[in-house]
Design a protein around this motif. Structure first.
Motif: not given
Length: 151
Positions: A8-11, A142-143
């Motif tokens: 969600l943070l990545f999006l 984010f990985v």
């Protein structure tokens, strides 16, 4: 699962970064003003294609190579500069089409120029080394370190 933590943070981060103005936004706005919504959509799709190239390059490690090799970085930087100079000269010396020729075949000219707008957007994005560096710095955050398939 997917190898991403905090999706969600990545999006949300990706959306905010895409909404901030920059050269890609200026290109899309310029083409939209010049050619209408179709030109803007073609520019946005071309730039998105360029971003996908950077995502793929990041996944297989080419962005890391650009970061590590000053020669590779300089080569991409000079290729991008040469392409921008080429675009500038073609715009500077382009002649407006004759009114009669434009009235005879407007659909063919519009299709060809939309194709050009798409490829110009894609090449402008692909040949921008700052975008590669951004993907190298942003995506790995984010990985998940314990993911089996990091790409």
């Amino acid at each position: 699962m997917l190898g991403i933590h905090d999706p969600l943070l990545f999006l949300l981060s990706g959306l905010v970064l895409n909404m901030t103005p920059g050269p890609d936004t200026a290109y899309i706005v310029g083409r939209s003003v010049q050619m209408g919504w179709r030109g803007g959509a073609a520019a946005a799709l071309g730039i998105s294609t360029g971003c996908l190239v950077h995502v793929f390059a990041s996944a297989i490690g080419l962005s890391a190579l650009l970061m590590a090799s000053a020669t590779a970085f300089a080569a991409v930087k000079w290729a991008g500069a040469a392409y921008l100079v080429y675009l500038g000269f073609t715009q500077l010396f382009a002649r407006p089409p004759a009114a009669a020729a434009e009235a005879d075949a407007p659909a063919v000219a519009a299709d060809a120029s939309l194709r050009q707008v798409f490829w110009q957007g894609a090449l402008t994005n692909v040949l921008n080394p700052k975008v590669a560096m951004f993907f190298l710095a942003f995506i790995p955050q984010f990985v998940a370190a314990d993911a089996a398939h990091k790409p």
